[in-house]
Motif scaffolding. Structure first.
Motif, PDB file in Angstrom:
ATOM      1  N   THR A  34      28.155  34.050  17.701  1.00  0.00           N
ATOM      2  CA  THR A  34      26.760  33.687  17.929  1.00  0.00           C
ATOM      3  C   THR A  34      25.785  34.420  16.631  1.00  0.00           C
ATOM      4  OG1 THR A  34      26.357  35.953  19.009  1.00  0.00           O
ATOM      5  CG2 THR A  34      26.812  33.860  20.423  1.00  0.00           C
ATOM      6  N   CYS A  35      26.641  34.859  15.422  1.00  0.00           N
ATOM      7  CA  CYS A  35      25.819  35.424  14.559  1.00  0.00           C
ATOM      8  C   CYS A  35      25.208  34.482  13.504  1.00  0.00           C
ATOM      9  CB  CYS A  35      26.620  36.677  13.892  1.00  0.00           C
ATOM     10  SG  CYS A  35      28.190  35.819  12.955  1.00  0.00           S
ATOM     11  N   ARG A  36      24.412  34.924  12.797  1.00  0.00           N
ATOM     12  CA  ARG A  36      23.918  33.773  11.626  1.00  0.00           C
ATOM     13  C   ARG A  36      25.195  32.915  11.207  1.00  0.00           C
ATOM     14  NH1 ARG A  36      22.971  34.502   6.483  1.00  0.00           N
ATOM     15  NH2 ARG A  36      23.668  36.571   6.512  1.00  0.00           N
ATOM     16  N   THR A  37      26.170  33.678  10.932  1.00  0.00           N
ATOM     17  CA  THR A  37      27.432  32.753  10.123  1.00  0.00           C
ATOM     18  C   THR A  37      28.386  32.299  11.152  1.00  0.00           C
ATOM     19  OG1 THR A  37      28.643  34.928   9.695  1.00  0.00           O
ATOM     20  CG2 THR A  37      27.221  34.247   8.122  1.00  0.00           C
ATOM     21  N   TRP A  38      27.967  32.052  12.315  1.00  0.00           N
ATOM     22  CA  TRP A  38      29.089  31.850  13.258  1.00  0.00           C
ATOM     23  C   TRP A  38      29.849  30.272  12.893  1.00  0.00           C
ATOM     24  CZ3 TRP A  38      29.188  27.426  16.391  1.00  0.00           C
ATOM     25  CH2 TRP A  38      28.108  26.531  16.466  1.00  0.00           C
ATOM     26  N   GLY A 101      27.767  28.985  28.528  1.00  0.00           N
ATOM     27  CA  GLY A 101      26.435  28.681  28.035  1.00  0.00           C
ATOM     28  C   GLY A 101      25.786  29.995  27.508  1.00  0.00           C
ATOM     29  N   THR A 102      26.433  30.951  27.444  1.00  0.00           N
ATOM     30  CA  THR A 102      25.915  32.143  26.777  1.00  0.00           C
ATOM     31  C   THR A 102      25.726  32.067  25.187  1.00  0.00           C
ATOM     32  OG1 THR A 102      26.955  33.773  28.620  1.00  0.00           O
ATOM     33  CG2 THR A 102      26.345  34.636  26.360  1.00  0.00           C
ATOM     34  N   ARG A 107      22.392  32.055  20.539  1.00  0.00           N
ATOM     35  CA  ARG A 107      22.081  31.245  19.258  1.00  0.00           C
ATOM     36  C   ARG A 107      20.652  30.607  19.158  1.00  0.00           C
ATOM     37  NH1 ARG A 107      27.653  29.882  19.670  1.00  0.00           N
ATOM     38  NH2 ARG A 107      27.040  27.891  20.312  1.00  0.00           N
ATOM     39  N   ALA A 108      20.340  30.331  20.500  1.00  0.00           N
ATOM     40  CA  ALA A 108      18.897  29.429  20.452  1.00  0.00           C
ATOM     41  C   ALA A 108      17.683  30.526  20.681  1.00  0.00           C
ATOM     42  CB  ALA A 108      18.852  28.933  21.692  1.00  0.00           C
ATOM     43  N   GLU A 109      17.873  31.778  21.377  1.00  0.00           N
ATOM     44  CA  GLU A 109      17.241  32.878  21.301  1.00  0.00           C
ATOM     45  C   GLU A 109      17.146  33.276  19.979  1.00  0.00           C
ATOM     46  OE1 GLU A 109      17.804  37.208  23.080  1.00  0.00           O
ATOM     47  OE2 GLU A 109      17.919  35.716  24.566  1.00  0.00           O
ATOM     48  N   ARG A 110      18.095  33.574  19.206  1.00  0.00           N
ATOM     49  CA  ARG A 110      17.908  34.076  17.916  1.00  0.00           C
ATOM     50  C   ARG A 110      17.119  33.070  17.027  1.00  0.00           C
ATOM     51  NH1 ARG A 110      22.771  33.407  15.736  1.00  0.00           N
ATOM     52  NH2 ARG A 110      21.916  31.642  14.362  1.00  0.00           N
ATOM     53  N   GLN A 111      17.414  31.687  17.137  1.00  0.00           N
ATOM     54  CA  GLN A 111      16.752  30.771  16.241  1.00  0.00           C
ATOM     55  C   GLN A 111      15.329  30.642  16.405  1.00  0.00           C
ATOM     56  OE1 GLN A 111      18.177  29.116  13.862  1.00  0.00           O
ATOM     57  NE2 GLN A 111      16.109  28.703  13.550  1.00  0.00           N
ATOM     58  N   THR A 112      14.927  30.804  17.782  1.00  0.00           N
ATOM     59  CA  THR A 112      13.449  30.924  18.056  1.00  0.00           C
ATOM     60  C   THR A 112      12.885  32.152  17.513  1.00  0.00           C
ATOM     61  OG1 THR A 112      14.178  29.925  20.278  1.00  0.00           O
ATOM     62  CG2 THR A 112      11.918  31.234  20.276  1.00  0.00           C
ATOM     63  N   ALA A 113      13.349  33.449  17.512  1.00  0.00           N
ATOM     64  CA  ALA A 113      12.920  34.709  16.996  1.00  0.00           C
ATOM     65  C   ALA A 113      12.722  34.319  15.526  1.00  0.00           C
ATOM     66  CB  ALA A 113      13.744  35.699  17.308  1.00  0.00           C
ATOM     67  N   GLU A 114      13.533  33.812  14.993  1.00  0.00           N
ATOM     68  CA  GLU A 114      13.606  33.686  13.411  1.00  0.00           C
ATOM     69  C   GLU A 114      12.426  32.479  13.032  1.00  0.00           C
ATOM     70  OE1 GLU A 114      17.554  32.089  11.889  1.00  0.00           O
ATOM     71  OE2 GLU A 114      18.397  34.251  12.297  1.00  0.00           O
ATOM     72  N   ASP A 115      12.345  31.425  13.877  1.00  0.00           N
ATOM     73  CA  ASP A 115      11.010  30.395  13.757  1.00  0.00           C
ATOM     74  C   ASP A 115       9.883  31.164  13.851  1.00  0.00           C
ATOM     75  OD1 ASP A 115      13.253  28.656  13.354  1.00  0.00           O
ATOM     76  OD2 ASP A 115      12.951  27.597  15.342  1.00  0.00           O
ATOM     77  N   ALA A 116       9.806  32.037  14.881  1.00  0.00           N
ATOM     78  CA  ALA A 116       8.469  32.599  14.818  1.00  0.00           C
ATOM     79  C   ALA A 116       8.004  33.497  13.939  1.00  0.00           C
ATOM     80  CB  ALA A 116       8.413  33.553  16.116  1.00  0.00           C
TER      81      ALA A 116
END
Length: 128
Positions: A34-38, A101-102, A107-116
């Motif tokens: 799930t990290c940025r480089t997954w 689904g974890t 990954r979606a949670e991290r992407q949402t935070a990065e987008d914000a």
């Protein structure tokens, strides 16, 4: 995310080939998929998985033919493994005790935070 306890090289190879790591590596597995480089980590695992195929180069015959066979096999491996990358990572997580689904949710949670954060930087730079 701290990343958990990284496995030693032998256990990592076991993990690459589909083995289940001990409980103390559970958090690291979540970080791994799930990290940025997954996606790059997944491709690196594929290269390690197909590396025994390089032994084909030792077969007698024209080197260019066996080299083209290796390249073709590598390309097919990359094609198939990247087409099922998300599912493969989810399977690794389920194998280590996480609900299905974890990985996708993390990954979606991290992407949402990065987008914000990116939106906030945009607002600060261009809207002030």
């Amino acid at each position: 995310m701290s990343g958990g306890v990284r496995p030693n090289p032998v256990r990592w190879l076991w993990y690459v080939y589909g083995g289940r790591l001990p409980e103390r590596h559970r958090e690291w597995v979540l970080h791994d998929v799930t990290c940025r480089t997954w996606a790059l980590r997944h491709i690196a695992r594929v290269f390690v998985q197909v590396s025994p195929g390089l032994l084909v180069l030792l077969l007698p015959g024209p080197l260019w033919i066996t080299a083209m066979c290796v390249v073709g096999g590598l390309l097919m491996s990359l094609l198939y493994s990247t087409s099922s990358m998300v599912e493969s990572c989810e399977t690794r997580l389920v194998k280590h005790g996480y609900p299905l689904g974890t990985g996708r949710a993390t990954r979606a949670e991290r992407q949402t935070a990065e987008d914000a954060e990116a939106w906030q930087r945009y607002i600060e730079r261009y809207r002030s």
